[in-house]
Design a protein around this motif. Structure first.
Motif, PDB file in Angstrom:
ATOM      1  N   MET A   1      48.943  42.262  28.185  1.00 34.54           N
ATOM      2  CA  MET A   1      48.040  43.101  27.405  1.00 34.54           C
ATOM      3  C   MET A   1      48.538  44.554  27.423  1.00 34.54           C
ATOM      4  O   MET A   1      48.942  45.050  28.468  1.00 34.54           O
ATOM      5  CB  MET A   1      46.640  43.054  28.034  1.00 34.54           C
ATOM      6  N   ARG A  30      48.187  45.440  36.496  1.00 35.79           N
ATOM      7  CA  ARG A  30      48.009  45.278  37.941  1.00 35.79           C
ATOM      8  C   ARG A  30      48.432  46.546  38.687  1.00 35.79           C
ATOM      9  O   ARG A  30      48.989  46.512  39.780  1.00 35.79           O
ATOM     10  CB  ARG A  30      48.754  44.044  38.474  1.00 35.79           C
ATOM     11  N   ALA A  32      50.809  48.532  38.284  1.00 36.72           N
ATOM     12  CA  ALA A  32      52.246  48.749  38.530  1.00 36.72           C
ATOM     13  C   ALA A  32      52.553  50.235  38.308  1.00 36.72           C
ATOM     14  O   ALA A  32      51.989  50.876  37.424  1.00 36.72           O
ATOM     15  CB  ALA A  32      53.069  47.885  37.579  1.00 36.72           C
ATOM     16  N   ALA A  68      50.830  46.471  42.036  1.00 36.98           N
ATOM     17  CA  ALA A  68      51.838  45.396  42.002  1.00 36.98           C
ATOM     18  C   ALA A  68      53.245  45.977  42.114  1.00 36.98           C
ATOM     19  O   ALA A  68      54.208  45.361  41.659  1.00 36.98           O
ATOM     20  CB  ALA A  68      51.692  44.585  40.727  1.00 36.98           C
ATOM     21  N   ASP A  71      56.854  49.308  38.216  1.00 33.18           N
ATOM     22  CA  ASP A  71      56.749  48.651  36.918  1.00 33.18           C
ATOM     23  C   ASP A  71      58.143  48.189  36.486  1.00 33.18           C
ATOM     24  O   ASP A  71      59.029  49.010  36.235  1.00 33.18           O
ATOM     25  CB  ASP A  71      56.149  49.635  35.897  1.00 33.18           C
ATOM     26  N   LEU A  72      58.326  46.868  36.448  1.00 35.97           N
ATOM     27  CA  LEU A  72      59.663  46.324  36.158  1.00 35.97           C
ATOM     28  C   LEU A  72      60.181  46.746  34.785  1.00 35.97           C
ATOM     29  O   LEU A  72      61.383  46.914  34.592  1.00 35.97           O
ATOM     30  CB  LEU A  72      59.664  44.791  36.258  1.00 35.97           C
ATOM     31  N   TRP A 115      46.175  42.971  45.014  1.00 32.83           N
ATOM     32  CA  TRP A 115      47.633  42.804  45.058  1.00 32.83           C
ATOM     33  C   TRP A 115      48.341  44.048  45.606  1.00 32.83           C
ATOM     34  O   TRP A 115      48.046  45.164  45.175  1.00 32.83           O
ATOM     35  CB  TRP A 115      48.191  42.552  43.655  1.00 32.83           C
ATOM     36  N   PHE A 117      52.432  44.816  46.315  1.00 30.12           N
ATOM     37  CA  PHE A 117      53.792  44.273  46.348  1.00 30.12           C
ATOM     38  C   PHE A 117      54.853  45.367  46.363  1.00 30.12           C
ATOM     39  O   PHE A 117      54.629  46.471  45.838  1.00 30.12           O
ATOM     40  CB  PHE A 117      54.043  43.398  45.114  1.00 30.12           C
ATOM     41  N   SER A 141      58.218  41.106  47.366  1.00 24.24           N
ATOM     42  CA  SER A 141      58.589  40.120  46.346  1.00 24.24           C
ATOM     43  C   SER A 141      59.968  40.391  45.742  1.00 24.24           C
ATOM     44  O   SER A 141      60.425  39.631  44.892  1.00 24.24           O
ATOM     45  CB  SER A 141      57.538  40.144  45.235  1.00 24.24           C
ATOM     46  N   GLU A 142      60.609  41.477  46.172  1.00 22.61           N
ATOM     47  CA  GLU A 142      61.891  41.864  45.549  1.00 22.61           C
ATOM     48  C   GLU A 142      62.890  40.718  45.523  1.00 22.61           C
ATOM     49  O   GLU A 142      63.540  40.470  44.511  1.00 22.61           O
ATOM     50  CB  GLU A 142      62.507  43.058  46.294  1.00 22.61           C
ATOM     51  N   TRP A 145      62.898  38.334  42.643  1.00 18.82           N
ATOM     52  CA  TRP A 145      63.477  38.663  41.320  1.00 18.82           C
ATOM     53  C   TRP A 145      64.878  39.261  41.444  1.00 18.82           C
ATOM     54  O   TRP A 145      65.419  39.830  40.505  1.00 18.82           O
ATOM     55  CB  TRP A 145      62.524  39.489  40.451  1.00 18.82           C
TER      56      TRP A 145
HETATM   57  N1  COA Z   1      55.853  45.471  36.567  1.00 18.27           N
HETATM   58  C1  COA Z   1      55.581  45.383  35.254  1.00 18.27           C
HETATM   59  N2  COA Z   1      54.539  44.695  34.771  1.00 18.27           N
HETATM   60  C2  COA Z   1      53.736  44.097  35.642  1.00 18.27           C
HETATM   61  C3  COA Z   1      53.961  44.147  37.029  1.00 18.27           C
HETATM   62  C4  COA Z   1      55.067  44.884  37.491  1.00 18.27           C
HETATM   63  N3  COA Z   1      55.352  45.047  38.780  1.00 18.27           N
HETATM   64  N4  COA Z   1      53.002  43.431  37.656  1.00 18.27           N
HETATM   65  C5  COA Z   1      52.215  42.957  36.677  1.00 18.27           C
HETATM   66  N5  COA Z   1      52.648  43.345  35.479  1.00 18.27           N
HETATM   67  C6  COA Z   1      52.090  43.050  34.144  1.00 18.27           C
HETATM   68  C7  COA Z   1      52.438  41.648  33.682  1.00 18.27           C
HETATM   69  O1  COA Z   1      53.721  41.630  33.088  1.00 18.27           O
HETATM   70  C8  COA Z   1      51.323  41.397  32.706  1.00 18.27           C
HETATM   71  O2  COA Z   1      51.616  42.088  31.500  1.00 18.27           O
HETATM   72  P1  COA Z   1      51.259  41.463  30.046  1.00 18.27           P
HETATM   73  O3  COA Z   1      49.751  41.366  30.021  1.00 18.27           O
HETATM   74  O4  COA Z   1      51.794  42.441  29.087  1.00 18.27           O
HETATM   75  O5  COA Z   1      51.890  40.114  30.022  1.00 18.27           O
HETATM   76  C9  COA Z   1      50.132  42.084  33.345  1.00 18.27           C
HETATM   77  O6  COA Z   1      50.672  43.047  34.234  1.00 18.27           O
HETATM   78  C10 COA Z   1      49.237  41.158  34.130  1.00 18.27           C
HETATM   79  O7  COA Z   1      50.058  40.472  35.055  1.00 18.27           O
HETATM   80  P2  COA Z   1      49.871  38.926  35.370  1.00 18.27           P
HETATM   81  O8  COA Z   1      51.143  38.479  36.016  1.00 18.27           O
HETATM   82  O9  COA Z   1      49.429  38.179  34.173  1.00 18.27           O
HETATM   83  O10 COA Z   1      48.661  39.010  36.406  1.00 18.27           O
HETATM   84  P3  COA Z   1      48.221  38.007  37.578  1.00 18.27           P
HETATM   85  O11 COA Z   1      46.945  38.555  38.078  1.00 18.27           O
HETATM   86  O12 COA Z   1      48.270  36.598  37.108  1.00 18.27           O
HETATM   87  O13 COA Z   1      49.347  38.144  38.710  1.00 18.27           O
HETATM   88  C11 COA Z   1      50.801  39.448  40.187  1.00 18.27           C
HETATM   89  C12 COA Z   1      49.434  39.340  39.455  1.00 18.27           C
HETATM   90  C13 COA Z   1      50.769  40.816  40.874  1.00 18.27           C
HETATM   91  C14 COA Z   1      50.924  38.310  41.223  1.00 18.27           C
HETATM   92  C15 COA Z   1      51.966  39.347  39.166  1.00 18.27           C
HETATM   93  O14 COA Z   1      51.685  40.201  38.072  1.00 18.27           O
HETATM   94  C16 COA Z   1      53.308  39.737  39.752  1.00 18.27           C
HETATM   95  O15 COA Z   1      53.935  38.940  40.396  1.00 18.27           O
HETATM   96  N6  COA Z   1      53.754  41.003  39.511  1.00 18.27           N
HETATM   97  C17 COA Z   1      55.026  41.476  40.001  1.00 18.27           C
HETATM   98  C18 COA Z   1      54.913  41.855  41.453  1.00 18.27           C
HETATM   99  C19 COA Z   1      56.231  42.363  42.012  1.00 18.27           C
HETATM  100  O16 COA Z   1      57.163  41.615  42.212  1.00 18.27           O
HETATM  101  N7  COA Z   1      56.281  43.658  42.289  1.00 18.27           N
HETATM  102  C20 COA Z   1      57.413  44.246  42.949  1.00 18.27           C
HETATM  103  C21 COA Z   1      58.018  45.260  42.102  1.00 18.27           C
HETATM  104  S1  COA Z   1      59.119  46.225  43.095  1.00 18.27           S
END
Ligand code: COA
Length: 280
Positions: A1, A30, A32, A68, A71-72, A115, A117, A141-142, A145
């Motif tokens: 979204m 989340r 980010a 979270a 932001d990737l 969350w 991370f 979680s690094e 990915w």
């Molecule tokens: N970077 C960019 N976008 C992120 C994000 C991040 N770290 N974490 C979440 N988002 C975005 C998702 O891409 C999604 O975007 P969209 O609606 O445009 O598709 C939105 O936030 C909701 O995320 P979603 O994964 O659907 O939510 P969830 O509640 O099911 O899961 C998490 C939550 C946190 C488990 C999951 O979003 C996730 O694994 N995020 C990455 C965490 C991570 O590895 N962070 C380390 C970065 S160094």
């Protein structure tokens, strides 16, 4: 979204009873940390640091996340596309506010509501105290990915966890809940989400009763002495107390007076009455 949000709207801040409640505010992502959010967080911290009506800062997140992590898309992919210059700028902005928070003038509390991370471990460690919901989820979680826990996250793991837990946490990419985070020492306590804010408010109110100069000296001392020899730490602590006295020489005299002369409190069991010091 995708929700259109101005830079200013990426962080929320309200002040109530001398507690500043600061929130990551990108719940749809989340929380980010994007470059925009990182810049805004620095502005908010700047604004709060010396405000007279703020004694404690609490950092939490809007919605289901604390943060979270980085932001990737906006922090990694889009800045990398602009070359080294963009990457370094984005790093300076995020590391900058975490550093500011680590040495913040006021006591700081992480209230981890959901969350948490990766890059989130930077601000988590930057806060002096941390309380989590049992329901919160923590993870390095690094590895999942394909990168190492950078941006200080590996350092935070080693600072806060045992060697074995740090290694397992970083290599396995498994998440843990708030209870395990408390057992491992990532946070001070974990409790049901519904009681989290009440407990944090209680802790913040205790801190508000303490001498603020002594609190800043104490929090810096705990961070600094960690990497000093005993002798260096002993010397540093003497100097820091002397420096603190130059800002507030009356505090400890008042503390002694209320115990030794007035007999109105016992330092082992509570705090001296700051308002009497201010009134004199
Ligand atoms: N970077 C960019 N976008 C992120 C994000 C991040 N770290 N974490 C979440 N988002 C975005 C998702 O891409 C999604 O975007 P969209 O609606 O445009 O598709 C939105 O936030 C909701 O995320 P979603 O994964 O659907 O939510 P969830 O509640 O099911 O899961 C998490 C939550 C946190 C488990 C999951 O979003 C996730 O694994 N995020 C990455 C965490 C991570 O590895 N962070 C380390 C970065 S160094």
């Amino acid at each position: 979204m995708n929700i259109e949000r101005t830079e200013e709207q990426t962080v929320l801040c309200t002040v109530e009873g001398r507690i500043a409640w600061v929130k990551f505010n990108r719940p749809e992502k989340r929380n980010a940390m994007s470059p925009q959010l990182n810049r805004q967080m620095m502005r908010v911290l700047d604004e709060l640091e010396f405000r007279e009506d703020v004694g404690v800062v609490v950092l939490s997140g809007e919605g289901s996340a604390w943060t979270a992590g980085m932001d990737l898309k906006e922090y990694f992919r889009e800045t990398e596309a602009t070359g080294l210059k963009g990457t370094r700028k984005a790093q300076r902005e995020s590391y900058g506010w975490w550093c500011r928070l680590r040495w913040f003038q006021k006591p700081t509390i992480a209230m981890v509501n959901g969350w948490c991370f990766g890059g989130g471990y930077g601000p988590l460690f930057a806060c002096d105290l941390a309380f989590a919901a049992d329901e919160a989820t923590f993870g390095l979680s690094e590895i999942n990915w394909g990168i190492l826990p950078g941006g200080g996250a590996s350092k935070v793991a080693v600072e806060l966890l045992s060697f074995r837990n740090a290694m397992y946490h970083a290599m396995m990419g498994e998440s843990i809940d708030g209870r395990t985070a408390a057992q491992w020492g990532l946070v001070n306590e974990s409790l049901p989400l519904e009681s989290l804010q009440e407990r944090v408010t209680q802790v913040a109110r205790v801190l508000l009763q303490k001498n603020p100069i002594a609190l800043k000296a104490t929090k810096d001392a705990i961070r600094r002495v960690q990497e000093m020899t005993y002798d260096n730490a002993e010397d540093y602590l003497v100097r820091v107390q002397e420096a603190a006295n130059s800002f507030d020489n009356e505090g400890r005299k008042e503390g002694m007076r209320q115990f030794l002369d007035d007999k109105t409190y016992k330092p082992g069991l509570g705090t001296y009455d700051l308002s009497k010091q201010e009134a004199r």
